[in-house]
Structures are given as structure tokens and as C-alpha cells.
Design an enzyme around this catalytic site. Structure first.
Site, PDB file in Angstrom:
ATOM      1  N   SER A 135       9.412   9.364  -0.782  1.00 10.75           N
ATOM      2  CA  SER A 135       8.831  10.551  -0.148  1.00 10.75           C
ATOM      3  C   SER A 135       9.878  11.629   0.135  1.00 10.75           C
ATOM      4  CB  SER A 135       8.142  10.167   1.163  1.00 10.75           C
ATOM      5  OG  SER A 135       7.032   9.360   0.881  1.00 10.75           O
ATOM      6  N   GLU A 357      -0.101  16.374   6.536  1.00  8.71           N
ATOM      7  CA  GLU A 357       0.106  15.119   5.814  1.00  8.71           C
ATOM      8  C   GLU A 357      -0.786  13.986   6.322  1.00  8.71           C
ATOM      9  OE1 GLU A 357       3.634  11.990   4.539  1.00  8.71           O
ATOM     10  OE2 GLU A 357       3.720  12.879   6.517  1.00  8.71           O
ATOM     11  N   ASP A 362      -0.147   5.870   2.549  1.00  5.20           N
ATOM     12  CA  ASP A 362       1.052   5.226   2.009  1.00  5.20           C
ATOM     13  C   ASP A 362       1.409   3.965   2.790  1.00  5.20           C
ATOM     14  OD1 ASP A 362       3.755   5.385   0.505  1.00  5.20           O
ATOM     15  OD2 ASP A 362       4.375   5.412   2.602  1.00  5.20           O
ATOM     16  N   HIS A 366       1.634   0.071   1.475  1.00  5.12           N
ATOM     17  CA  HIS A 366       2.850  -0.748   1.564  1.00  5.12           C
ATOM     18  C   HIS A 366       2.551  -2.141   2.124  1.00  5.12           C
ATOM     19  CE1 HIS A 366       5.923   1.926   0.158  1.00  5.12           C
ATOM     20  NE2 HIS A 366       5.654   2.871   1.038  1.00  5.12           N
ATOM     21  N   ASP A 403       2.614  12.761  -3.012  1.00  2.00           N
ATOM     22  CA  ASP A 403       4.029  12.804  -3.383  1.00  2.00           C
ATOM     23  C   ASP A 403       4.315  11.828  -4.532  1.00  2.00           C
ATOM     24  OD1 ASP A 403       3.398  10.775  -1.586  1.00  2.00           O
ATOM     25  OD2 ASP A 403       5.126  11.107  -0.285  1.00  2.00           O
ATOM     26  N   HIS A 404       3.644  10.667  -4.486  1.00  2.00           N
ATOM     27  CA  HIS A 404       3.864   9.635  -5.510  1.00  2.00           C
ATOM     28  C   HIS A 404       2.671   8.706  -5.492  1.00  2.00           C
ATOM     29  CE1 HIS A 404       4.506   7.084  -2.099  1.00  2.00           C
ATOM     30  NE2 HIS A 404       5.378   7.965  -1.622  1.00  2.00           N
ATOM     31  N   HIS A 479       6.149   1.880  -4.291  1.00  2.00           N
ATOM     32  CA  HIS A 479       5.424   3.031  -4.840  1.00  2.00           C
ATOM     33  C   HIS A 479       5.151   2.800  -6.321  1.00  2.00           C
ATOM     34  CE1 HIS A 479       7.426   5.686  -1.544  1.00  2.00           C
ATOM     35  NE2 HIS A 479       6.470   4.915  -1.069  1.00  2.00           N
TER      36      HIS A 479
HETATM   37 ZN   LIG Z   1       5.968   4.970   0.958  1.00  2.00          ZN
END
Ligand SMILES: [Zn+2]
Ligand SMILES: *[C@@H]1O[C@H](CO)[C@@H](O)[C@H](O)[C@H]1NC(C)=O
Ligand SMILES: *[C@@H]1O[C@H](CO)[C@@H](O)[C@H](O)[C@H]1NC(C)=O
Ligand SMILES: *[C@@H]1O[C@H](CO)[C@@H](O)[C@H](O)[C@H]1NC(C)=O
Ligand SMILES: *[C@@H]1O[C@H](CO)[C@@H](O)[C@H](O)[C@H]1NC(C)=O
Length: 559
Positions: A135, A357, A362, A366, A403-404, A479
């Protein structure tokens, strides 16, 4: 003779049929899933779907809307940038199905709010030194327009991770579109469900060679040089430009602003070695005689009068804010924070830039916690819908992206309308598998015996935080490296179609707003428009002169 030919022909056909069947593996895979593991009956589908007219009308409507479309080339007075941290394309697909199924619909035909936006593109997320990004380097790309090294923020690729000396040099620093917006006289805001000093929001205002240097306590913790690295992210937010000029800052991360010995106060515990930066923020705004408010819970946030507030600092948790499904009653939702931010920023006649955000998508991934990742995606979509309802398409560009990606995959051949979070497929070991699973992470289950897969049948997939299965054991799921989608609506949204590098995003946003990124080769849109206006006026006068000569009339404008 004819008989021999006839028999040979039949044999040949038989041979071809047999060969074709043995070399087609698809038939075999299909056999396993032909008797799938089912835990619920499928939902009723729309019977009209069986008629060709239904699909032809639906496609014709989409085409008609596209043909009717007029490109919006207004100046984007306001920009709202929505970052879904880790919002991969698979997450979007699964979340839209989940959204439909929460309403007892089959789900596949559903749209998340931002999927109705006029333009869609794909952004390539790799960073300078990694195929799969984090990130920090991605925040540098989508905020500052420059790709950087893994774990670095607001600095060029000259800066390797943890190199504080190089990160201090002005020539190695890159500014963000939030800074360009401030320079253009716009109001600015940062809203997140993570710590406000976490990598993504830090991309708006910080320059660091290592994303974890969020407080001076962290610099000590990570054994960085205390002297050369004495510019932690929280400090940059409170004392430096553009951080100290951000009008609205909301999210978690109170601990990064409070001293270690502040445990006794109503603020909660801190991790700083120097001082109370919340007090420093208040002092700075008092010195500037600005209407500034600090809030730490939903009750206080609701008391804020946006018409009378120019600066708002809201820190609602010591660390990250909680998942929506585990939310404490004193925490606001992402939508509530977004609404207050827009109402405060909208007062500026020059417009605003707001970064929002959805950080917990995310964090759930994880943990291989698919249900929470989908729920956070719905929260994120709701905040976007609120932002859209509070602004106008004519002057507000909304960009939504990630972002990913992440490693969650959607697989098997589940029936239409089947529970997206359930078990459907049955593998060749005769055990069920979940439609959603991960390439790695804590969801790895040890085999009971060599070659015997873990049986998920008695697992509680309906728990809000169930850990979905993963192939490779890791404490923390990683990611993903795939491209992420970009959705845009409002002025110049068509600049966001196509497939491009992630660092293109703020350059296109700046162009739409007619503001100038530092050192940009491209003139901002305003000056382009002004140039062509000037050219038109000059041509009109030349035309007027020729007209008056030929027609012996003094003035073309007079007719
Ligand atoms: Zn992350
Ligand atoms: C969906 O159906 C279930 C079971 O029939 C019912 O309990 C629930 O209230 C329904 N939800 C909605 C949003 O209609
Ligand atoms: C908290 O403790 C510190 C030092 O132990 C003290 O200086 C400070 O006044 C205390 N704060 C409150 C709110 O009691
Ligand atoms: C909100 O914060 C204020 C000030 O710290 C406190 O008095 C109040 O009890 C808090 N309210 C909630 C709901 O946590
Ligand atoms: C899920 O949440 C429950 C509490 O609701 C907790 O007891 C459990 O440990 C959590 N499971 C995981 C995998 O985090």
C-alpha cells in the site's frame, strides 16, 4: 469389397469417438462437479431470463445509453478519490453477489453503486522493485504520480527502504495531488478506517523511506536511526505542509499522536516519546484563529456543525478502526465520516479534494476472512453512494479504485443464486470445497493424514469472521499482483478508460481539475481552454476585418 470399406469406415468413426472422449479432460472435471455438495436450495431465478427478448432488450438498453452519452468536459471543481484497499476484481464480483443475496436475490445480476459509473479502466499496480505491490509504493503512484520502491511513501525510486538520509532530500521527494489541490486554493480532506498515519492515507501528505515509521516510538521500535529518521508520519501530518493545512482528517490511529504516559487520559493510550500531537494540532489551529474541532467518538462527531467548522480532526480508535461487523457503538461508519467531510469541504468556493479509504477490505483479506472483506466492500460502496448524492456530476469527479489486488479466487461451478460464501463444489477426493478460497494465508488446514484433504463440512462458514481455506500456509495472506479496476464518473471521467500504469491516475485527475502537478509536462486543462478561447477571439477579429473589407460593412458583429 463394399462390405470391407463399410466396416473400416465404422471402425474409424468409433476410433475417433473413443480418442476424442479420452483426450477431453473437461468431461472428467465436469463429472466430479456433476454431483456437487449442496448446503442450500438455489434461489428462484427470473423466468424471463429464458427468453431471448429479455437479453436482447437488456443489451439494447446498454447500447442506447452509451450512444446517447455526451462526454463531460467541465472543469472538475471537486475530486473525491475512493480507495478500496485490496479491492480486487474478484472481491467486486463476490461483493455484488453478496449484496444481492442479502436481499434474497440470486445476486449475479446485481451492481454495486460504483459499477454504474460511466467509465472503467484497469490500472497496473506493480512497484519499482516488486511484481506484487504494497500500500506504500502504490499510494505514491496514485497520489503523487510516480512509482516508487516497496514500503516507501512520497519519495522517488532513488530512495531504498529505510534510507532516511536520501528521503530527506527535497530532490527525492514527490508531492501529491492533495498538495496540488491546496496550492490551487482548494479545501482538502483525508478519511480512512485505518490509522490516519497508515500507508494509504500517508500517501496524501508524507515522505518516508519506510511505511511503519508512523510515530517516533516506531522509529525506536524498528531500530531506525533516531537522528536521521526524526520525521515520523504523524509529525509530518501535524507540523508540515501539506499535512498541517488539511481541513478534515478522520480515521483511527490516536496512539500515534499521544505520549506513552497518556494512558490516564480520556484519549486512550499512546506510543509517542515526545509530546501530545493532538494538543499541538489544536494549538496550531488556535494560533491561526481557525474554527477547529477535535472529536474522538460518534457522539462528538454528530455535534460538529459543518457550516461553522474549517478544521476537523477525528481520531476514533487507538489503532485501526474496527471492522463494520465488529464495530464499537462509539465508532462512526465510513459513510458518516464521508458525509461530514464533504459538508465541511464544500464550503470552499474553489472546490475540494477528498481522499476516502475503505481500509478494512484489505485487512479482512489478510485474515482470509472473506465475509468481512465483502461486508467492508458494501460499506465502501455505501460511502460512495452518499458522496454521489451530496455532489453534482457537473462539477465533481469521483474516482474509485484499489491500490492492489488480493489472492481470493471464486471457483468451481456453483449454481446461479448459490450462497457465494458457501460450499458447493466437490473435488475428486469426494470432499466439498468453498466457492471462495485463497492462494495463501492462515486458512491453510493441515491434512489429517498424507493425501487426505481437510473436511470443511462441519466448519461454521456462516460465522462473520470464518477463515476461508488457503493453499499455502502463511500467518498473513499476501496481496495479489493482478491489475485493479478504476471506475470514474463526472468531468473527464473518460480519461480513466483503458489500461494504464497506476501513476497515471493523479495526472488525469489534475488535468480534469485544471490544476498543475509540480513539474508536469502537460498544461492544466484550464490554461488549455483559455488558450483556445484566446485563439477563437483572435480569429473572430480577423474574420471581422475581412468581412468589413469585402462587404464594405463596418462591422460583422452588427448584422
Ligand atoms: Zn495489505
Ligand atoms: C430473505 O429470506 C429469509 C428467509 O426466507 C427471510 O428470513 C429474510 O427476512 C429475507 N430477507 C429479505 C431482505 O427479504
Ligand atoms: C497523565 O499522566 C501524566 C504523567 O504521568 C501527567 O503529566 C498528566 O497530567 C496526566 N493526565 C491526566 C489527564 O491526568
Ligand atoms: C465521547 O467522548 C466524550 C469525551 O471524551 C465522552 O465524554 C463521551 O462519554 C464519549 N461518548 C461515547 C459514546 O463514547
Ligand atoms: C471470530 O470472532 C469470535 C468472537 O465473535 C472469536 O471468538 C473468534 O476467535 C474469532 N475467530 C477468528 C478466526 O478470528
Amino acid at each position: 469389397m463394399n462390405l470391407v470399406i463399410g466396416i473400416s469406415f465404422v471402425c474409424l468413426i468409433l476410433l475417433i469417438t473413443v480418442t476424442a472422449n479420452t483426450i477431453t479432460p473437461y468431461v472428467k472435471i465436469y463429472d466430479e462437479d456433476a454431483a456437487p455438495y449442496k448446503e442450500m436450495p438455489p434461489l428462484n431465478l427470473n423466468p424471463k431470463e429464458k427468453e431471448k427478448q429479455y437479453w436482447q432488450d437488456q443489451a439494447a438498453n446498454t447500447l442506447e445509453a452509451k450512444l446517447k452519452r455526451k462526454l463531460n468536459t467541465n472543469v472538475a471543481k471537486n475530486i473525491i478519490f475512493f480507495l478500496g484497499d485490496g479491492l480486487s476484481v474478484t472481491t467486486i464480483t463476490a461483493a455484488r453477489i453478496y449484496q444481492g443475496q442479502l436481499k434474497n436475490r440470486s445476486g449475479e445480476e446485481e451492481k454495486l453503486f460504483f459499477e454504474t459509473f460511466s467509465d472503467t479502466g484497469l490500472s497496473k499496480t506493480y512497484c519499482l522493485d516488486k511484481q506484487v505491490a504494497d500500500s506504500a509504493c502504490t499510494a505514491t503512484a496514485y497520489m503523487c504520480g510516480v512509482k516508487a520502491n516497496f514500503q516507501t511513501i512520497g519519495v522517488t525510486g532513488e530512495v531504498e527502504v529505510s534510507d532516511c538520509e536520501k528521503a530527506k532530500l527535497e530532490s527525492n521527494r514527490v508531492s501529491s495531488i492533495l498538495k496540488w489541490s491546496q496550492d490551487a486554493g482548494k479545501a482538502t480532506g483525508v478519511v480512512t478506517t485505518a490509522r490516519v498515519t497508515h500507508a494509504s492515507p500517508a500517501g496524501c501528505y508524507a515522505h518516508v523511506p519506510f511505511r511503519d515509521m508512523e510515530s517516533d516510538g516506531d522509529i525506536e521500535k524498528y531500530k531506525l536511526d533516531q537522528n536521521s529518521c526524526n520525521f515520523d508520519i504523524a509529525k509530518q501530518l501535524i507540523y508540515e505542509d501539506p499535512g498541517k493545512n488539511i481541513n478534515v482528517i478522520m480515521g483511527g490511529g490516536r496512539g500515534k499522536f499521544l505520549p506513552k504516559d497518556e494512558k490516564n487520559s480520556t484519549y486512550g493510550s499512546g506510543s509517542r516519546l515526545d509530546k501530545n500531537l493532538i494538543e499541538e494540532w489544536k494549538n496550531d489551529k488556535a494560533l491561526r484563529k481557525a474554527n477547529a474541532v477535535y472529536v474522538s467518538n460518534i457522539t462528538e462527531l454528530k455535534q460538529v456543525d459543518p457550516t461553522k467548522t474549517d478544521y476537523l480532526l477525528g481520531l476514533f480508535a487507538t489503532s485501526h478502526m474496527n471492522y463494520n461487523l465488529e464495530k464499537k457503538p462509539e465508532e462512526p461508519t465510513l459513510t458518516e465520516m464521508t458525509e461530514m467531510a464533504i459538508k465541511i469541504l464544500q464550503k470552499n468556493p474553489n472546490g475540494f479534494y477528498l481522499f476516502v479509504e475503505g481500509a478494512k477490505i484489505d485487512m479482512a483479506h489478510h485474515e482470509d476472512a472473506a465475509r468481512m472483506a465483502l461486508d467492508e466492500t458494501l460499506q465502501f460502496a455505501e460511502a460512495i453512494e452518499k458522496a454521489y448524492s451530496l455532489t453534482k456530476e457537473e462539477d465533481t469527479l469521483i474516482v474509485v479504485t484499489a491500490d492492489h489486488a488480493h489472492t481470493m479466487t471464486m471457483s468451481g461451478y456453483p449454481d446461479r443464486g448459490y450462497n457465494i460464501l458457501g460450499l458447493f463444489g466437490k473435488s475428486k477426493d469426494n470432499l466439498p470445497y468453498s466457492t471462495l478460497s485463497y492462494a495463501n494465508g492462515p486458512g491453510y488446514h493441515m491434512e489429517k493424514a498424507p493425501g487426505v484433504r481437510f473436511n470443511l463440512e462441519n466448519d461454521h462458514l456462516d460465522e462473520h469472521n470464518y477463515t476461508y481455506p488457503a493453499l499455502v500456509p502463511k500467518y498473513y495472506e499476501s496481496h495479489g499482483g493482478d491489475d485493479v479496476a478504476v471506475y470514474a464518473n463526472g468531468p473527464w471521467s473518460h480519461l480513466f478508460s483503458g489500461n494504464y500504469e497506476q501513476n497515471y491516475i493523479p495526472i488525469a485527475e489534475a488535468y480534469a481539475a485544471g490544476i498543475s502537478p509540480s513539474n508536469s509536462k502537460i498544461s492544466p486543462r484550464n490554461s488549455v481552454a483559455r488558450t483556445s478561447a484566446t485563439t477563437s477571439v483572435v480569429f473572430l477579429f480577423i474574420f471581422n476585418f475581412i468581412f468589413s473589407v469585402f462587404f464594405k460593412k463596418l462591422n460583422f458583429f452588427a448584422i
